[in-house]
Design a protein around this motif. Structure first.
Motif, PDB file in Angstrom:
ATOM      1  N   GLU A 135     153.278  67.968  67.119  1.00  0.00           N
ATOM      2  CA  GLU A 135     151.859  67.623  67.067  1.00  0.00           C
ATOM      3  C   GLU A 135     151.192  68.322  68.249  1.00  0.00           C
ATOM      4  O   GLU A 135     151.519  68.053  69.404  1.00  0.00           O
ATOM      5  N   VAL A 136     150.265  69.226  67.928  1.00  0.00           N
ATOM      6  CA  VAL A 136     149.629  70.049  68.954  1.00  0.00           C
ATOM      7  C   VAL A 136     148.130  69.765  68.981  1.00  0.00           C
ATOM      8  O   VAL A 136     147.457  69.831  67.942  1.00  0.00           O
ATOM      9  N   GLU A 137     147.636  69.447  70.168  1.00  0.00           N
ATOM     10  CA  GLU A 137     146.208  69.164  70.341  1.00  0.00           C
ATOM     11  C   GLU A 137     145.514  70.388  70.911  1.00  0.00           C
ATOM     12  O   GLU A 137     145.931  70.955  71.921  1.00  0.00           O
ATOM     13  N   TYR A 138     144.430  70.813  70.240  1.00  0.00           N
ATOM     14  CA  TYR A 138     143.664  71.967  70.707  1.00  0.00           C
ATOM     15  C   TYR A 138     142.188  71.722  70.419  1.00  0.00           C
ATOM     16  O   TYR A 138     141.804  71.496  69.267  1.00  0.00           O
ATOM     17  N   ASP A 139     141.400  71.726  71.468  1.00  0.00           N
ATOM     18  CA  ASP A 139     139.960  71.467  71.348  1.00  0.00           C
ATOM     19  C   ASP A 139     139.678  70.138  70.645  1.00  0.00           C
ATOM     20  O   ASP A 139     138.770  70.038  69.800  1.00  0.00           O
ATOM     21  N   GLY A 140     140.489  69.141  70.973  1.00  0.00           N
ATOM     22  CA  GLY A 140     140.260  67.808  70.434  1.00  0.00           C
ATOM     23  C   GLY A 140     140.802  67.572  69.043  1.00  0.00           C
ATOM     24  O   GLY A 140     140.692  66.464  68.505  1.00  0.00           O
ATOM     25  N   VAL A 141     141.399  68.596  68.435  1.00  0.00           N
ATOM     26  CA  VAL A 141     141.940  68.472  67.086  1.00  0.00           C
ATOM     27  C   VAL A 141     143.461  68.552  67.149  1.00  0.00           C
ATOM     28  O   VAL A 141     144.019  69.448  67.789  1.00  0.00           O
ATOM     29  N   VAL A 142     144.137  67.614  66.488  1.00  0.00           N
ATOM     30  CA  VAL A 142     145.602  67.593  66.467  1.00  0.00           C
ATOM     31  C   VAL A 142     146.093  68.145  65.137  1.00  0.00           C
ATOM     32  O   VAL A 142     145.688  67.689  64.066  1.00  0.00           O
ATOM     33  N   THR A 143     146.951  69.152  65.205  1.00  0.00           N
ATOM     34  CA  THR A 143     147.561  69.731  64.011  1.00  0.00           C
ATOM     35  C   THR A 143     149.077  69.668  64.134  1.00  0.00           C
ATOM     36  O   THR A 143     149.617  69.542  65.232  1.00  0.00           O
ATOM     37  N   VAL A 144     149.759  69.757  63.005  1.00  0.00           N
ATOM     38  CA  VAL A 144     151.218  69.751  62.982  1.00  0.00           C
ATOM     39  C   VAL A 144     151.711  71.179  62.782  1.00  0.00           C
ATOM     40  O   VAL A 144     151.308  71.857  61.830  1.00  0.00           O
ATOM     41  N   VAL A 145     152.559  71.629  63.696  1.00  0.00           N
ATOM     42  CA  VAL A 145     153.111  72.984  63.657  1.00  0.00           C
ATOM     43  C   VAL A 145     154.611  72.870  63.428  1.00  0.00           C
ATOM     44  O   VAL A 145     155.282  72.050  64.050  1.00  0.00           O
ATOM     45  N   ARG A 146     155.140  73.691  62.549  1.00  0.00           N
ATOM     46  CA  ARG A 146     156.572  73.607  62.214  1.00  0.00           C
ATOM     47  C   ARG A 146     157.301  74.880  62.613  1.00  0.00           C
ATOM     48  O   ARG A 146     156.824  75.990  62.385  1.00  0.00           O
ATOM     49  N   GLY A 147     158.474  74.704  63.212  1.00  0.00           N
ATOM     50  CA  GLY A 147     159.311  75.823  63.615  1.00  0.00           C
ATOM     51  C   GLY A 147     159.331  75.975  65.121  1.00  0.00           C
ATOM     52  O   GLY A 147     158.305  75.825  65.785  1.00  0.00           O
ATOM     53  N   GLN A 148     160.500  76.278  65.680  1.00  0.00           N
ATOM     54  CA  GLN A 148     160.634  76.361  67.127  1.00  0.00           C
ATOM     55  C   GLN A 148     159.736  77.437  67.714  1.00  0.00           C
ATOM     56  O   GLN A 148     159.059  77.217  68.728  1.00  0.00           O
ATOM     57  N   VAL A 149     159.713  78.601  67.104  1.00  0.00           N
ATOM     58  CA  VAL A 149     158.892  79.692  67.634  1.00  0.00           C
ATOM     59  C   VAL A 149     157.413  79.319  67.571  1.00  0.00           C
ATOM     60  O   VAL A 149     156.666  79.502  68.536  1.00  0.00           O
ATOM     61  N   ALA A 150     156.981  78.765  66.444  1.00  0.00           N
ATOM     62  CA  ALA A 150     155.580  78.382  66.288  1.00  0.00           C
ATOM     63  C   ALA A 150     155.193  77.308  67.298  1.00  0.00           C
ATOM     64  O   ALA A 150     154.096  77.342  67.871  1.00  0.00           O
ATOM     65  N   CYS A 151     156.094  76.367  67.535  1.00  0.00           N
ATOM     66  CA  CYS A 151     155.820  75.296  68.506  1.00  0.00           C
ATOM     67  C   CYS A 151     155.671  75.862  69.917  1.00  0.00           C
ATOM     68  O   CYS A 151     154.851  75.396  70.702  1.00  0.00           O
ATOM     69  N   ALA A 152     156.486  76.850  70.226  1.00  0.00           N
ATOM     70  CA  ALA A 152     156.491  77.399  71.574  1.00  0.00           C
ATOM     71  C   ALA A 152     155.251  78.220  71.881  1.00  0.00           C
ATOM     72  O   ALA A 152     154.831  78.304  73.038  1.00  0.00           O
ATOM     73  N   VAL A 153     154.635  78.816  70.849  1.00  0.00           N
ATOM     74  CA  VAL A 153     153.512  79.724  71.096  1.00  0.00           C
ATOM     75  C   VAL A 153     152.174  79.181  70.598  1.00  0.00           C
ATOM     76  O   VAL A 153     151.139  79.821  70.798  1.00  0.00           O
ATOM     77  N   ALA A 154     152.181  78.001  69.987  1.00  0.00           N
ATOM     78  CA  ALA A 154     150.927  77.458  69.453  1.00  0.00           C
ATOM     79  C   ALA A 154     149.938  77.190  70.583  1.00  0.00           C
ATOM     80  O   ALA A 154     150.300  76.621  71.614  1.00  0.00           O
ATOM     81  N   PRO A 155     148.672  77.599  70.415  1.00  0.00           N
ATOM     82  CA  PRO A 155     147.677  77.296  71.448  1.00  0.00           C
ATOM     83  C   PRO A 155     147.412  75.797  71.511  1.00  0.00           C
ATOM     84  O   PRO A 155     147.389  75.116  70.480  1.00  0.00           O
ATOM     85  N   GLY A 156     147.216  75.281  72.719  1.00  0.00           N
ATOM     86  CA  GLY A 156     146.978  73.857  72.882  1.00  0.00           C
ATOM     87  C   GLY A 156     148.129  73.169  73.575  1.00  0.00           C
ATOM     88  O   GLY A 156     149.048  73.807  74.095  1.00  0.00           O
ATOM     89  N   ASN A 157     148.090  71.841  73.573  1.00  0.00           N
ATOM     90  CA  ASN A 157     149.094  71.035  74.254  1.00  0.00           C
ATOM     91  C   ASN A 157     149.949  70.288  73.241  1.00  0.00           C
ATOM     92  O   ASN A 157     149.418  69.586  72.370  1.00  0.00           O
ATOM     93  N   VAL A 158     151.267  70.426  73.357  1.00  0.00           N
ATOM     94  CA  VAL A 158     152.171  69.677  72.497  1.00  0.00           C
ATOM     95  C   VAL A 158     152.138  68.208  72.906  1.00  0.00           C
ATOM     96  O   VAL A 158     152.279  67.872  74.085  1.00  0.00           O
ATOM     97  N   GLN A 159     151.947  67.332  71.933  1.00  0.00           N
ATOM     98  CA  GLN A 159     151.883  65.899  72.196  1.00  0.00           C
ATOM     99  C   GLN A 159     153.213  65.193  71.921  1.00  0.00           C
ATOM    100  O   GLN A 159     153.612  64.299  72.655  1.00  0.00           O
ATOM    101  N   ALA A 160     153.873  65.590  70.837  1.00  0.00           N
ATOM    102  CA  ALA A 160     155.129  64.953  70.449  1.00  0.00           C
ATOM    103  C   ALA A 160     155.846  65.854  69.457  1.00  0.00           C
ATOM    104  O   ALA A 160     155.237  66.739  68.849  1.00  0.00           O
ATOM    105  N   ILE A 161     157.153  65.617  69.307  1.00  0.00           N
ATOM    106  CA  ILE A 161     157.932  66.384  68.336  1.00  0.00           C
ATOM    107  C   ILE A 161     158.712  65.447  67.425  1.00  0.00           C
ATOM    108  O   ILE A 161     158.971  64.287  67.757  1.00  0.00           O
TER     109      ILE A 161
END
Length: 307
Positions: A135-161
């Motif tokens: 779960e990645v928060e960016y500009d106040g919006v939380v989206t779900v990102v799947r995959g280790q590489v995607a999680c590592a490079v997704a813009p924003g702050n990781v909230q939980a896995i």
């Protein structure tokens, strides 16, 4: 002293490079979520566990003699070409070949370990490949990102896995190693994609909660861009507690250089049931990496009750 170290990638490499100098009874339990590079290609093409983090752990366990250093370089060597082999690591191919021949991931890793003269054993944390969802928060919006590489490079702050599948079968040998251990060590490493995933494998988490082993967390020397950017040392511990609220930690090890407010870090360690140990474990060149010999010396003192 029986020690089990958890993680993956460069963080676990640093931990194992130190721990192999401290104990002859060392087991690495390695994440199997990598979906990028050579590992990702082999995983997709052959349906195997991603071998890359397992390979790095084996390389870290090689000795300092000519045999160990030569084989460490061999398994880490990557082909450079214009063809299909480009980017593949020799060790990845060797590991997967043994898996196909033996039809047993643990036996294959043990064979590679014997070839390398590894000072310890390497095991996967799960018996099947897994995916990490963040779960990645960016500009106040939380989206779900799947995959280790995607999680590592997704813009924003990781909230939980979380893991997919949510209840992967743990490697039985890894579970037994935790039950038999005197110490278990978490970190350093990529917090959300290498350290915390072990706590989301139910059978492995159960063993970690019930083992008589003492538990140590080794904190990173710097936040990781894309995963923990802006994190303080204590924030790492707070996130650990959020993902495993019932897990107690005996010792939190941190380098003097990562501590902002010592009192805040001590409070975060205390909230996990542990005590804070500060030591100079960073490389002397100022880079954000651990010095294997310094880290080994401090871990040895902690394990022996001298620090």
């Amino acid at each position: 002293m029986r020690v089990v170290a958890f993680g993956g990638g460069h963080g676990l490499y640093a931990s194992l490079s130190a721990l192999r100098r401290v104990t002859g009874e060392l087991t690495a339990v390695v994440t199997v979520a990598d979906d990028g590079g050579s590992s990702g290609r082999l995983r997709r093409e052959l349906g195997v566990l991603p071998p890359g983090d397992l390979r790095m752990a084996l390389a870290a366990l090689c000795g300092d003699d000519d045999w160990g250093q030569t084989w460490s370089k061999v398994v880490q060597h990557r082909f450079r070409s214009e063809g299909e082999l480009h980017g593949h690591a020799v060790g990845n191919l060797l590991i997967v070949a043994l898996w196909e021949l033996l039809d047993d991931p643990v036996a294959g890793l043990d064979w590679v370990g014997r070839l390398l003269g590894a000072h310890g054993r390497v095991l996967p944390m799960a018996s099947v490949p897994i995916d990490i969802e963040a779960e990645v928060e960016y500009d106040g919006v939380v989206t779900v990102v799947r995959g280790q590489v995607a999680c590592a490079v997704a813009p924003g702050n990781v909230q939980a896995i979380s893991l997919v599948p949510a209840d992967p079968p743990a490697c039985p040998e890894a579970v037994q190693a935790v039950r038999d251990a005197d110490w278990v060590v978490f970190g350093p490493g990529s917090w959300f994609t290498s350290v915390l995933p072990h706590l989301k494998v139910p059978q492995l988490a159960g063993a970690l909660h019930t083992t008589a082993a003492r538990r140590l967390v080794a904190l990173n020397l710097a936040p990781q861009p894309g995963e923990t950017e802006g994190f303080s040392a204590e924030k790492h511990l707070e996130v650990l507690r959020e993902h495993a609220p019932d897990l107690t930690i005996d010792v939190v090890l941190a380098d003097h250089g990562v501590v902002g407010e010592r009192e805040e870090l001590e409070k975060a360690a205390d909230a996990l049931g542990g005590r804070l140990v500060l030591a100079d474990v960073a490389a002397a060149d100022g880079s954000p990496r651990h010095d294997a010999r310094r880290l080994a010396s401090v871990l040895d003192e902690i394990f022996r009750g001298k620090r």
